[in-house]
Design a protein around this motif. Sequence first.
Motif, PDB file in Angstrom:
ATOM      1  N   LYS A 102     -13.917 -17.937   6.909  1.00 26.62           N
ATOM      2  CA  LYS A 102     -13.627 -18.977   5.917  1.00 26.62           C
ATOM      3  C   LYS A 102     -12.207 -18.896   5.381  1.00 26.62           C
ATOM      4  N   VAL A 103     -11.634 -17.702   5.440  1.00 26.77           N
ATOM      5  CA  VAL A 103     -10.257 -17.510   4.973  1.00 26.77           C
ATOM      6  C   VAL A 103      -9.498 -16.680   5.999  1.00 26.77           C
ATOM      7  N   GLU A 104      -8.175 -16.757   5.894  1.00 27.16           N
ATOM      8  CA  GLU A 104      -7.303 -16.035   6.824  1.00 27.16           C
ATOM      9  C   GLU A 104      -6.177 -15.403   6.032  1.00 27.16           C
ATOM     10  N   ARG A 105      -5.895 -14.129   6.304  1.00 30.75           N
ATOM     11  CA  ARG A 105      -4.745 -13.507   5.664  1.00 30.75           C
ATOM     12  C   ARG A 105      -3.488 -13.946   6.413  1.00 30.75           C
ATOM     13  N   LEU A 106      -2.552 -14.541   5.677  1.00 25.01           N
ATOM     14  CA  LEU A 106      -1.341 -15.075   6.290  1.00 25.01           C
ATOM     15  C   LEU A 106      -0.205 -14.060   6.301  1.00 25.01           C
ATOM     16  N   ALA A 107      -0.096 -13.278   5.240  1.00 21.52           N
ATOM     17  CA  ALA A 107       1.038 -12.355   5.143  1.00 21.52           C
ATOM     18  C   ALA A 107       0.741 -11.270   4.132  1.00 21.52           C
ATOM     19  N   GLU A 108       1.458 -10.162   4.245  1.00 25.19           N
ATOM     20  CA  GLU A 108       1.541  -9.185   3.159  1.00 25.19           C
ATOM     21  C   GLU A 108       2.750  -9.597   2.345  1.00 25.19           C
ATOM     22  N   VAL A 109       2.506 -10.036   1.118  1.00 25.98           N
ATOM     23  CA  VAL A 109       3.536 -10.736   0.360  1.00 25.98           C
ATOM     24  C   VAL A 109       4.560  -9.794  -0.264  1.00 25.98           C
ATOM     25  N   PHE A 110       4.273  -8.481  -0.294  1.00 31.90           N
ATOM     26  CA  PHE A 110       5.253  -7.502  -0.752  1.00 31.90           C
ATOM     27  C   PHE A 110       5.531  -6.495   0.351  1.00 31.90           C
ATOM     28  N   ASN A 111       6.786  -6.130   0.480  1.00 31.98           N
ATOM     29  CA  ASN A 111       7.201  -5.100   1.424  1.00 31.98           C
ATOM     30  C   ASN A 111       7.733  -3.911   0.621  1.00 31.98           C
ATOM     31  N   LEU A 115       3.325  -1.002  -5.187  1.00 31.26           N
ATOM     32  CA  LEU A 115       3.626   0.428  -5.292  1.00 31.26           C
ATOM     33  C   LEU A 115       3.120   0.996  -6.607  1.00 31.26           C
ATOM     34  N   GLU A 116       2.596   2.195  -6.557  1.00 29.54           N
ATOM     35  CA  GLU A 116       2.339   2.983  -7.750  1.00 29.54           C
ATOM     36  C   GLU A 116       2.598   4.431  -7.391  1.00 29.54           C
ATOM     37  N   TRP A 204       4.535   1.578 -11.791  1.00 32.33           N
ATOM     38  CA  TRP A 204       4.122   0.778 -10.641  1.00 32.33           C
ATOM     39  C   TRP A 204       5.109  -0.372 -10.422  1.00 32.33           C
ATOM     40  N   ALA A 205       4.987  -1.012  -9.268  1.00 30.84           N
ATOM     41  CA  ALA A 205       5.836  -2.158  -8.927  1.00 30.84           C
ATOM     42  C   ALA A 205       5.009  -3.157  -8.132  1.00 30.84           C
ATOM     43  N   PRO A 206       5.335  -4.453  -8.279  1.00 37.80           N
ATOM     44  CA  PRO A 206       6.550  -4.974  -8.905  1.00 37.80           C
ATOM     45  C   PRO A 206       6.425  -5.104 -10.413  1.00 37.80           C
ATOM     46  N   THR A 207       7.480  -4.733 -11.108  1.00 36.04           N
ATOM     47  CA  THR A 207       7.544  -4.853 -12.560  1.00 36.04           C
ATOM     48  C   THR A 207       8.986  -5.084 -12.987  1.00 36.04           C
ATOM     49  N   ALA A 208       9.140  -5.730 -14.151  1.00 32.56           N
ATOM     50  CA  ALA A 208      10.474  -5.912 -14.728  1.00 32.56           C
ATOM     51  C   ALA A 208      11.090  -4.571 -15.097  1.00 32.56           C
ATOM     52  N   VAL A 209      10.259  -3.620 -15.521  1.00 30.95           N
ATOM     53  CA  VAL A 209      10.775  -2.315 -15.940  1.00 30.95           C
ATOM     54  C   VAL A 209      11.543  -1.648 -14.802  1.00 30.95           C
ATOM     55  N   LEU A 210      10.971  -1.642 -13.602  1.00 32.96           N
ATOM     56  CA  LEU A 210      11.660  -1.004 -12.480  1.00 32.96           C
ATOM     57  C   LEU A 210      12.812  -1.857 -11.961  1.00 32.96           C
ATOM     58  N   ASN A 238     -14.001  18.118  -7.158  1.00 39.42           N
ATOM     59  CA  ASN A 238     -13.043  18.897  -6.376  1.00 39.42           C
ATOM     60  C   ASN A 238     -11.833  18.027  -6.028  1.00 39.42           C
ATOM     61  N   PRO A 239     -11.023  17.671  -7.034  1.00 43.44           N
ATOM     62  CA  PRO A 239      -9.884  16.798  -6.761  1.00 43.44           C
ATOM     63  C   PRO A 239      -8.878  17.448  -5.830  1.00 43.44           C
ATOM     64  N   GLY A 240      -8.221  16.613  -5.040  1.00 44.71           N
ATOM     65  CA  GLY A 240      -7.216  17.097  -4.112  1.00 44.71           C
ATOM     66  C   GLY A 240      -5.886  16.425  -4.356  1.00 44.71           C
ATOM     67  N   VAL A 241      -4.938  16.693  -3.472  1.00 41.53           N
ATOM     68  CA  VAL A 241      -3.582  16.162  -3.616  1.00 41.53           C
ATOM     69  C   VAL A 241      -3.321  15.142  -2.524  1.00 41.53           C
ATOM     70  N   SER A 242      -3.038  13.943  -2.928  1.00 42.39           N
ATOM     71  CA  SER A 242      -2.607  12.875  -2.030  1.00 42.39           C
ATOM     72  C   SER A 242      -1.655  11.973  -2.785  1.00 42.39           C
ATOM     73  N   ASP A 243      -0.602  11.535  -2.130  1.00 47.60           N
ATOM     74  CA  ASP A 243       0.273  10.545  -2.743  1.00 47.60           C
ATOM     75  C   ASP A 243      -0.446   9.205  -2.806  1.00 47.60           C
ATOM     76  N   PHE A 244       0.116   8.275  -3.586  1.00 48.43           N
ATOM     77  CA  PHE A 244      -0.452   6.936  -3.702  1.00 48.43           C
ATOM     78  C   PHE A 244      -0.042   6.096  -2.490  1.00 48.43           C
ATOM     79  N   PRO A 245      -0.977   5.527  -1.748  1.00 43.27           N
ATOM     80  CA  PRO A 245      -0.600   4.650  -0.638  1.00 43.27           C
ATOM     81  C   PRO A 245      -0.152   3.296  -1.176  1.00 43.27           C
ATOM     82  N   PRO A 246       0.785   2.630  -0.484  1.00 44.02           N
ATOM     83  CA  PRO A 246       1.101   1.253  -0.879  1.00 44.02           C
ATOM     84  C   PRO A 246      -0.152   0.389  -0.815  1.00 44.02           C
TER      85      PRO A 246
END
Length: 324
Positions: A102-111, A115-116, A204-210, A238-246
């Motif tokens: 019913k829907v189609e993803r056209l683009a990833e609108v941020f490159n 971000l966080e 995080w981004a996108p934001t005016a602050v950054l 048992n929390p672990g360490v991982s960076d935030f993925p886009p």
Amino acid sequence: MNNPMNLARSVIAVAAMTSASAAWAECGEVSLTEMNWPSSQIITHTAKFLMEQGYGCTVELVPSATVTSVASLAENGEPDIVTELWLNSAGEAYLKLEAEGKVERLAEVFNPGGLEGWWIPTYLAEANPELTTVAGILANPDLVGGRFNNCPVGWGCRIVNDNLITALGMRDKMEIFDHGSGETLATSIAAAYEDKTPWFGYYWAPTAVLGKYPMTQISIGDIDMDVHLANQSAENANPGVSDFPPAPVLTVATSALTERAPDVADLMRNVSFDIEVMNAVLAWKDDNGASAEEAAVYFLSNNSDVWAGWVNDAAREKLAALIK
């Protein structure tokens, strides 16, 4: 030199007159979401301008939000296009619509995506390159002011941060300052920049602050999706360490739109903003008290090399005569 705000208003006024007397064949009616946050509104008004002035569309803006827009797509097949859909918020309801065709993803609108993560001021990173990793910060906590600026209670990032803080043993190394609101978190960055003092924390981004304050994202570690997903639970024993993925942030359209208006669908497949560019536009909007429409024209007036690659030849010729 032209005042950017006056230029934006002039282009909007000329565009309004041009739309009223457009002689080229219209693409028909297209409905776009206008979400309740600034970056989405800028994307929507940018797309609206390009569609109306380049393709002769009649564009309707539909006030919406993430859950609302997905529900409307499911129930009514409308609106035609959702311009900024955060996939991690849209969840299974959106994926079901996509699987049903019913829907189609056209683009990833941020490159490279939404971000966080954890940041320090760029002036601090340039003076102390060792602080660009969490290991370097934990070895030198005094250089970041001995404090981590955490998210407010109730935010999803607070849960992830608290799990990372535990996994890294950070409470033994520095103060964890839990902000009471997003406003105080933003203000703390502004205050640090004013005095060029240390700062370390989440944003995080996108934001005016950054866009206003150059910040450097530090490396927490490799991205491990299983660990990151587990860290989103407050019950993680048992929390672990991982960076935030886009975060994937999509422009999506109904299948009916892609069939009815293929030129518009092709346009929106190309519309993607580098995150730093959107940060800068958001900062300009905030500094000038500008509307989303004015911010969209500001972007178009200063990034012709970008949008010229989004549109087809005929639209490019029409738009070039208007945006100089």
